[in-house]
Design a protein around this motif. Structure first.
Motif, short mmCIF file in Angstrom:
data_model
loop_
_atom_site.label_atom_id
_atom_site.label_comp_id
_atom_site.label_asym_id
_atom_site.label_seq_id
_atom_site.Cartn_x
_atom_site.Cartn_y
_atom_site.Cartn_z
N GLY A 94 37.48 46.31 46.28
CA GLY A 94 37.76 47.69 47.06
C GLY A 94 38.98 48.08 46.61
N ASP A 95 40.05 48.39 47.68
CA ASP A 95 41.29 48.76 47.44
C ASP A 95 42.31 47.88 47.61
N GLN A 96 41.89 46.47 47.45
CA GLN A 96 42.71 45.30 47.58
C GLN A 96 43.28 45.11 46.24
N PRO A 97 44.64 44.52 46.06
CA PRO A 97 44.94 44.19 44.73
C PRO A 97 43.98 43.14 43.89
N ALA A 98 44.03 43.06 42.67
CA ALA A 98 43.26 42.23 41.86
C ALA A 98 43.70 40.76 41.96
N ARG A 99 42.85 39.86 42.04
CA ARG A 99 43.15 38.33 42.13
C ARG A 99 42.29 37.59 41.22
N ALA A 100 42.68 36.37 40.70
CA ALA A 100 41.93 35.64 39.85
C ALA A 100 41.13 34.92 40.47
N TRP A 101 39.67 34.94 40.14
CA TRP A 101 38.73 34.09 40.57
C TRP A 101 38.05 33.18 39.87
N ARG A 102 37.67 31.65 40.04
CA ARG A 102 37.09 30.90 39.14
C ARG A 102 35.53 31.00 39.40
N THR A 103 34.66 30.58 38.23
CA THR A 103 33.48 30.66 38.43
C THR A 103 32.79 29.79 39.58
N GLY A 104 31.96 30.31 40.53
CA GLY A 104 31.53 29.56 41.70
C GLY A 104 32.15 30.25 42.91
N ALA A 105 33.52 30.85 42.94
CA ALA A 105 34.34 31.29 43.92
C ALA A 105 33.47 32.25 44.69
N VAL A 106 33.57 32.54 46.06
CA VAL A 106 33.11 33.40 47.01
C VAL A 106 34.20 34.33 46.66
N VAL A 107 33.82 35.70 46.20
CA VAL A 107 34.62 36.99 45.94
C VAL A 107 34.74 37.74 47.30
N ASP A 108 33.60 38.16 47.92
CA ASP A 108 33.18 38.89 48.85
C ASP A 108 32.36 38.84 49.82
N GLY A 109 32.19 38.30 50.92
CA GLY A 109 31.17 38.07 51.85
C GLY A 109 30.31 36.80 51.30
N GLU A 110 29.15 37.25 50.73
CA GLU A 110 28.07 36.37 50.18
C GLU A 110 28.09 36.60 48.57
N THR A 111 29.07 37.36 48.32
CA THR A 111 29.14 37.67 46.80
C THR A 111 29.96 36.17 46.09
N VAL A 112 29.18 35.66 45.34
CA VAL A 112 30.08 34.72 44.51
C VAL A 112 29.94 35.14 42.84
N LEU A 113 31.19 34.76 42.20
CA LEU A 113 31.39 34.80 40.80
C LEU A 113 30.46 34.04 40.02
N LEU A 114 29.34 34.34 39.53
CA LEU A 114 28.31 33.44 39.02
C LEU A 114 28.67 32.82 37.45
N SER A 115 29.09 33.82 36.78
CA SER A 115 29.40 33.43 35.27
C SER A 115 30.59 34.51 34.86
N VAL A 116 31.06 33.95 33.63
CA VAL A 116 32.12 34.72 32.86
C VAL A 116 31.66 34.57 31.48
N GLY A 117 31.74 36.06 31.16
CA GLY A 117 31.50 36.19 29.45
C GLY A 117 32.53 36.54 28.90
N LYS A 118 32.33 36.92 27.49
CA LYS A 118 33.34 37.27 26.67
C LYS A 118 33.88 38.64 27.25
N ARG A 119 33.31 39.60 27.55
CA ARG A 119 33.88 40.68 28.16
C ARG A 119 33.25 41.16 29.47
N SER A 120 32.86 40.12 30.08
CA SER A 120 31.73 40.39 31.39
C SER A 120 31.78 39.55 32.48
N ALA A 121 31.58 39.92 33.67
CA ALA A 121 31.56 38.68 34.87
C ALA A 121 30.21 39.19 35.53
N GLN A 122 29.42 38.13 35.69
CA GLN A 122 28.28 38.44 36.84
C GLN A 122 28.39 38.06 38.13
N LEU A 123 28.11 38.89 39.29
CA LEU A 123 28.22 38.43 40.52
C LEU A 123 26.85 38.53 41.12
#
Length: 187
Positions: A94-123
């Motif tokens: 949203g409008d919040q400042p950016a934060r570093a998230w590890r794979t498997g961390a809860v980003v927002d509500g039920e949304t989790v960082l599932l995987s990180v690619g070369k130039r992408s991230a899947q939620l």
């Protein structure tokens, strides 16, 4: 002795003060160039300082955007080498400042960082399918810069791009001098 020292200090202060004010009054400051323009600064008259002071505004639940990819912004990734191990993604929610998230961390509500690619991230939801894929924009290719002239410093001085530095003379192999032989056999 003390009166002489006190007199010296007083006159030194008078001289320093006179020098300061003389330079202040009789020197001219440099003016602005002819093509300089004054900028207009708009000073806000009051306003909300809560974000400046560090408070985070939480949006109401009914104002949530429909698309999850609009809410998240990917700013950077650190992908694991060979796709093994956890990765890290720099995500702004949203409008919040950016934060570093590890794979498997809860980003927002039920949304989790599932995987990180070369130039992408899947939620997506934990253990569920991918609901949003965030991609970094392709890096801009810089235009090739014109060749810069190279200066070389050699035995003949400084050589610019127009003149070639003097080429060293090739070394030729010369036979080593042979020691003189005594002819004692002729006697």
């Amino acid at each position: 002795m003390a009166s002489r020292l006190l007199t010296f200090v007083v006159w030194a202060l008078v001289a320093a003060s006179g020098l300061f004010w003389g330079l202040k009054l009789f020197t001219h400051s440099r003016g602005l160039p002819d093509n300089a323009q004054a900028t207009r600064q708009v000073v806000p008259q009051g306003g909300d300082l809560s974000r400046l002071l560090g408070t985070v505004v939480v949006a109401a639940a009914n104002e949530e955007p429909d698309d999850a990819s609009d809410r998240f912004k990917l700013l950077g990734v650190v992908a694991p080498a060979g796709h093994t191990g956890p990765g890290v993604a720099l995500i702004a929610v949203g409008d919040q400042p950016a934060r570093a998230w590890r794979t498997g961390a809860v980003v927002d509500g039920e949304t989790v960082l599932l995987s990180v690619g070369k130039r992408s991230a899947q939620l997506g939801p934990k253990g569920g399918p991918v609901s949003a894929e965030l991609n970094l924009p392709e890096p801009a290719v810089a235009a090739p810069s014109p060749a810069r002239p190279v200066l070389s410093i050699g035995a003949g001085g400084v050589h610019g791009p127009q003149s070639q530095p003097p080429q060293p003379r090739p070394m030729t192999a010369q036979p080593a001098p042979q020691p003189a032989q005594n002819n004692d056999d002729e006697e």
